[in-house]
Motif scaffolding. Structure first.
Motif, PDB file in Angstrom:
ATOM      1  N   ILE A 124       0.834  -1.202   0.000  1.00 22.27           N
ATOM      2  CA  ILE A 124       0.000   0.000   0.000  1.00 22.27           C
ATOM      3  C   ILE A 124       0.869   1.252   0.000  1.00 22.27           C
ATOM      4  O   ILE A 124       0.603   2.216  -0.736  1.00 22.27           O
ATOM      5  N   LEU A 125       1.915   1.248   0.795  1.00 15.04           N
ATOM      6  CA  LEU A 125       2.804   2.407   0.857  1.00 15.04           C
ATOM      7  C   LEU A 125       3.570   2.588  -0.454  1.00 15.04           C
ATOM      8  O   LEU A 125       3.796   3.724  -0.898  1.00 15.04           O
ATOM      9  N   LEU A 126       3.951   1.490  -1.065  1.00 13.93           N
ATOM     10  CA  LEU A 126       4.638   1.594  -2.356  1.00 13.93           C
ATOM     11  C   LEU A 126       3.693   2.170  -3.413  1.00 13.93           C
ATOM     12  O   LEU A 126       4.095   3.024  -4.214  1.00 13.93           O
ATOM     13  N   GLN A 127       2.446   1.733  -3.392  1.00 13.09           N
ATOM     14  CA  GLN A 127       1.477   2.283  -4.343  1.00 13.09           C
ATOM     15  C   GLN A 127       1.252   3.776  -4.094  1.00 13.09           C
ATOM     16  O   GLN A 127       1.095   4.551  -5.043  1.00 13.09           O
ATOM     17  N   GLU A 128       1.272   4.182  -2.829  1.00 11.97           N
ATOM     18  CA  GLU A 128       1.112   5.607  -2.511  1.00 11.97           C
ATOM     19  C   GLU A 128       2.272   6.417  -3.091  1.00 11.97           C
ATOM     20  O   GLU A 128       2.072   7.519  -3.619  1.00 11.97           O
ATOM     21  N   ALA A 129       3.481   5.882  -3.002  1.00 12.48           N
ATOM     22  CA  ALA A 129       4.632   6.565  -3.600  1.00 12.48           C
ATOM     23  C   ALA A 129       4.472   6.666  -5.117  1.00 12.48           C
ATOM     24  O   ALA A 129       4.752   7.717  -5.709  1.00 12.48           O
ATOM     25  N   HIS A 130       4.016   5.573  -5.744  1.00  7.07           N
ATOM     26  CA  HIS A 130       3.760   5.623  -7.190  1.00  7.07           C
ATOM     27  C   HIS A 130       2.729   6.712  -7.512  1.00  7.07           C
ATOM     28  O   HIS A 130       2.871   7.451  -8.495  1.00  7.07           O
ATOM     29  N   ASP A 131       1.692   6.804  -6.682  1.00  5.29           N
ATOM     30  CA  ASP A 131       0.628   7.794  -6.911  1.00  5.29           C
ATOM     31  C   ASP A 131       1.164   9.219  -6.776  1.00  5.29           C
ATOM     32  O   ASP A 131       0.809  10.105  -7.563  1.00  5.29           O
ATOM     33  N   ILE A 132       2.007   9.450  -5.781  1.00  6.83           N
ATOM     34  CA  ILE A 132       2.587  10.783  -5.580  1.00  6.83           C
ATOM     35  C   ILE A 132       3.422  11.175  -6.788  1.00  6.83           C
ATOM     36  O   ILE A 132       3.370  12.315  -7.261  1.00  6.83           O
ATOM     37  N   ALA A 134       3.082  10.062  -9.937  1.00 10.83           N
ATOM     38  CA  ALA A 134       2.200  10.312 -11.081  1.00 10.83           C
ATOM     39  C   ALA A 134       1.449  11.635 -10.926  1.00 10.83           C
ATOM     40  O   ALA A 134       1.281  12.390 -11.891  1.00 10.83           O
ATOM     41  N   GLU A 135       1.018  11.923  -9.700  1.00  5.38           N
ATOM     42  CA  GLU A 135       0.306  13.175  -9.444  1.00  5.38           C
ATOM     43  C   GLU A 135       1.204  14.384  -9.698  1.00  5.38           C
ATOM     44  O   GLU A 135       0.743  15.417 -10.205  1.00  5.38           O
ATOM     45  N   ASP A 136       2.475  14.271  -9.345  1.00  2.00           N
ATOM     46  CA  ASP A 136       3.391  15.387  -9.547  1.00  2.00           C
ATOM     47  C   ASP A 136       3.496  15.737 -11.026  1.00  2.00           C
ATOM     48  O   ASP A 136       3.481  16.922 -11.397  1.00  2.00           O
ATOM     49  N   ILE A 137       3.581  14.739 -11.864  1.00  2.00           N
ATOM     50  CA  ILE A 137       3.673  14.999 -13.300  1.00  2.00           C
ATOM     51  C   ILE A 137       2.390  15.654 -13.807  1.00  2.00           C
ATOM     52  O   ILE A 137       2.431  16.629 -14.572  1.00  2.00           O
ATOM     53  N   ARG A 138       1.224  15.161 -13.357  1.00  2.69           N
ATOM     54  CA  ARG A 138      -0.049  15.756 -13.778  1.00  2.69           C
ATOM     55  C   ARG A 138      -0.150  17.207 -13.310  1.00  2.69           C
ATOM     56  O   ARG A 138      -0.584  18.094 -14.062  1.00  2.69           O
ATOM     57  N   ILE A 139       0.266  17.462 -12.061  1.00  7.00           N
ATOM     58  CA  ILE A 139       0.220  18.814 -11.512  1.00  7.00           C
ATOM     59  C   ILE A 139       1.112  19.750 -12.322  1.00  7.00           C
ATOM     60  O   ILE A 139       0.737  20.884 -12.643  1.00  7.00           O
ATOM     61  N   ALA A 165      12.240  19.380 -15.282  1.00 11.74           N
ATOM     62  CA  ALA A 165      11.955  17.969 -15.064  1.00 11.74           C
ATOM     63  C   ALA A 165      12.898  17.389 -14.016  1.00 11.74           C
ATOM     64  O   ALA A 165      12.520  16.528 -13.222  1.00 11.74           O
ATOM     65  N   LEU A 166      14.129  17.886 -13.988  1.00  9.36           N
ATOM     66  CA  LEU A 166      15.112  17.379 -13.031  1.00  9.36           C
ATOM     67  C   LEU A 166      14.770  17.729 -11.585  1.00  9.36           C
ATOM     68  O   LEU A 166      15.267  17.094 -10.665  1.00  9.36           O
ATOM     69  N   ALA A 167      13.938  18.735 -11.378  1.00 14.22           N
ATOM     70  CA  ALA A 167      13.555  19.147 -10.023  1.00 14.22           C
ATOM     71  C   ALA A 167      12.216  18.549  -9.603  1.00 14.22           C
ATOM     72  O   ALA A 167      11.723  18.837  -8.504  1.00 14.22           O
ATOM     73  N   THR A 168      11.636  17.719 -10.468  1.00 14.75           N
ATOM     74  CA  THR A 168      10.306  17.164 -10.245  1.00 14.75           C
ATOM     75  C   THR A 168      10.291  15.710 -10.698  1.00 14.75           C
ATOM     76  O   THR A 168      11.313  15.157 -11.094  1.00 14.75           O
ATOM     77  N   ALA A 169       9.103  15.124 -10.698  1.00 15.99           N
ATOM     78  CA  ALA A 169       8.978  13.783 -11.263  1.00 15.99           C
ATOM     79  C   ALA A 169       8.915  13.812 -12.778  1.00 15.99           C
ATOM     80  O   ALA A 169       9.080  12.782 -13.429  1.00 15.99           O
ATOM     81  N   TYR A 270       7.098  35.836 -12.106  1.00 10.55           N
ATOM     82  CA  TYR A 270       6.154  34.751 -11.844  1.00 10.55           C
ATOM     83  C   TYR A 270       6.843  33.609 -11.085  1.00 10.55           C
ATOM     84  O   TYR A 270       8.006  33.301 -11.331  1.00 10.55           O
ATOM     85  N   VAL A 271       6.077  32.973 -10.199  1.00 10.18           N
ATOM     86  CA  VAL A 271       6.583  31.836  -9.424  1.00 10.18           C
ATOM     87  C   VAL A 271       5.698  30.627  -9.681  1.00 10.18           C
ATOM     88  O   VAL A 271       4.487  30.670  -9.418  1.00 10.18           O
ATOM     89  N   ALA A 272       6.280  29.563 -10.219  1.00 15.97           N
ATOM     90  CA  ALA A 272       5.563  28.308 -10.430  1.00 15.97           C
ATOM     91  C   ALA A 272       5.533  27.546  -9.109  1.00 15.97           C
ATOM     92  O   ALA A 272       6.579  27.231  -8.541  1.00 15.97           O
ATOM     93  N   CYS A 273       4.317  27.247  -8.644  1.00  6.60           N
ATOM     94  CA  CYS A 273       4.174  26.818  -7.252  1.00  6.60           C
ATOM     95  C   CYS A 273       3.056  25.796  -7.088  1.00  6.60           C
ATOM     96  O   CYS A 273       1.874  26.179  -7.030  1.00  6.60           O
ATOM     97  N   PRO A 274       3.350  24.505  -6.986  1.00  2.69           N
ATOM     98  CA  PRO A 274       2.300  23.542  -6.662  1.00  2.69           C
ATOM     99  C   PRO A 274       1.728  23.818  -5.277  1.00  2.69           C
ATOM    100  O   PRO A 274       2.427  24.334  -4.395  1.00  2.69           O
TER     101      PRO A 274
END
Length: 355
Positions: A124-132, A134-139, A165-169, A270-274
């Motif tokens: 479950i925790l590994l899947q949560e990491a996968h989700d985080i 994937a979400e980062d790329i979508r965001i 890309a190097l600072a994100t997923a 401008y500041v790009a900010c999730p």
């Protein structure tokens, strides 16, 4: 490269998380494999991986890998050692709030499933990491779409450090806006500050832009004012490691100077900010912890030293730009303009959109 043709900063190989060793770029592109919380923390501290979103994703995998390791090797000490894993990761770098956001999310997921068999919990925790991840790329892609609307065809845009890309997923925050603008058909060109002392702009931003054939010109950190005074910069777009509730922005050292110069020359900043990077627990930027990094980074670079032995050195890794200098924050839920910041409405915006 991933399916989009962009660099894969972090990738899962089925048993470990692999991260590009950003200390070696642009000379070599090599991956470092991590299989525990401590190995991920070491990679974060050593700047194998850097950038607030990427640090958060890496930390999530560090917790998941620790759960997998402990469930197989020493299940009797699972809770004790998992807590140690959270502690060592939290201590890896203090300024990037995404680190703590990701750890809190993983801790919550653990708590919700604490009664399950350890093997199931680890999955479950590994899947949560996968989700985080994937979400980062979508965001980032959503931020890119919003940010691209602020840039005009033909704009010459300055950026500081590396928020790509190097600072994100994947895709990036500030550089993600450039990518999205180009994808929408706009012709933009980028000025990249070299970003002393670790040279993230010279080594990483320039490398990313060259890889994707986005026109880029490298300048030293003390050239931006000259170019602004000559009318050669149309906008500034940077990333951020933490934003306080009033809109004060912590980013790589030197960002504050760029913001002051942009204000002087009436250039939008401008500041790009999730949303995950906005820390509502801090009223102002005065409360943001500023990491002081080793003096060796200022003495020289890699094996070349130019500073004399015995000289006193300061090496704060970040500075804080007051909200009054920020034209807008670009988030995955929309653009927060300066009036919203100065009216104190950032908190309301975040609470409305943060799930």
């Amino acid at each position: 490269m991933n399916r989009d043709g962009h660099v894969e900063t972090l990738r899962w190989n089925g048993r470990e998380i692999e991260m590009i060793d950003q200390r070696l770029l642009p000379a070599r592109k090599e991956y470092v494999a991590c299989n525990s919380a401590r190995s991920v923390a070491d990679a974060i501290r050593a700047m194998v991986v850097r950038g607030a979103p990427a640090i958060g994703v890496a930390a999530a995998y560090g917790i998941a890998l620790e759960a997998v390791r402990l469930s197989e090797e020493i299940p009797s000490r699972f809770t004790e050692k998992m807590n140690d894993g959270f502690t060592v990761l939290a201590a890896s770098r203090p300024t990037a709030v995404n680190l703590f956001w990701a750890l809190d999310r993983m801790k919550k997921r653990w708590s919700e499933n604490s009664g399950r068999p350890l093997a199931d919990l680890a999955s479950i925790l590994l899947q949560e990491a996968h989700d985080i991840r994937a979400e980062d790329i979508r965001i980032n892609r959503k931020m890119g779409q919003y940010g691209a609307t602020l840039l005009k065809d033909g704009d010459r845009v300055l950026t500081h450090c590396n928020a790509g890309a190097l600072a994100t997923a994947g895709h990036g925050t500030a550089l993600g806006i450039f990518r999205s603008a180009v994808e929408s058909g706009k012709r933009i060109s980028v000025y990249a500050d070299e970003t002393r002392p670790f040279l993230q702009g010279a080594r990483l931003t320039a490398w990313e832009m060259v890889q994707e054939n986005i026109p880029v010109t490298l300048i030293t950190d003390n050239m931006s004012g000259y170019l602004m005074s000559r009318g050669e910069i149309d906008a500034v777009v940077v990333g951020t490691d933490r934003v306080a509730a009033n809109g004060d922005v912590a980013n790589k050292i030197g960002t504050y100077m760029v913001a002051v110069l942009a204000k002087r020359h009436n250039i939008p900043f401008y500041v790009a900010c999730p949303l995950s990077t906005i820390d509502l627990s801090l009223a102002t930027g005065n409360g943001i912890p500023i990491e002081e990094r080793p003096a060796e980074e200022v003495k020289g670079f890699r094996n070349c030293h130019w500073a004399p032995e015995g000289v006193a050195i300061r090496n704060p890794a970040f500075d804080v730009t007051p909200a009054e200098l920020v034209t807008a924050l670009i988030t995955e839920k929309g653009i927060v303009d300066n009036k919203t910041l100065t009216d104190g409405d950032l908190v309301g915006f975040v609470k409305k959109h943060r799930s």
